[in-house]
Design a protein around this motif. Structure first.
Motif, short mmCIF file in Angstrom:
data_model
loop_
_atom_site.label_atom_id
_atom_site.label_comp_id
_atom_site.label_asym_id
_atom_site.label_seq_id
_atom_site.Cartn_x
_atom_site.Cartn_y
_atom_site.Cartn_z
N VAL A 1 0.82 -1.22 0.13
CA VAL A 1 0.08 0.05 -0.08
C VAL A 1 1.06 1.26 0.15
O VAL A 1 1.82 1.25 0.69
N GLN B 1 -1.91 5.35 -0.33
CA GLN B 1 -3.27 4.45 -0.06
C GLN B 1 -3.74 3.62 -0.94
O GLN B 1 -4.46 2.52 -0.75
N THR C 1 -3.33 0.00 -3.42
CA THR C 1 -2.52 -0.99 -3.25
C THR C 1 -2.01 -1.22 -4.83
O THR C 1 -2.72 -1.20 -5.92
#
Length: 87
Positions: A17, A42, A44
């Motif tokens: 992340v 944030q 992935t």
């Protein structure tokens, strides 16, 4: 015939992340090479083990099922393990 990777191999791809710095391992730009959208904190991402090219996880998830090469550099996406013995 198109040869992809098995699910175990795909699941072994590094997944991370992004933090605020959006620092990626390997030779990567600030955008996903598949969807061309910039990476945001944030999100992935997944990295192909051998070449370290990274992509949004949702963008790269289908690719290795159909193709065993990195979509950027065309090198093998199959991880090389030291304990692997070629039959």
């Amino acid at each position: 015939m198109i040869m992809g990777l098995d699910e175990c191999t795909i699941k072994s791809f590094q997944k991370l992340v992004l933090e605020e710095s959006k620092c990626l391992p390997g030779p990567n730009s600030s955008a996903c090479s598949i969807c061309l959208s910039e990476y945001l904190s944030q999100e992935t991402i997944k990295c192909i083990p051998e070449c370290k090219h990274c992509f949004h996880a949702e963008c790269i998830d289908e690719w290795p099922r159909l193709n065993d090469k990195c979509p950027v550099c065309i090198n093998s996406a199959t991880p090389v393990h030291a304990d692997y013995v070629n039959p």
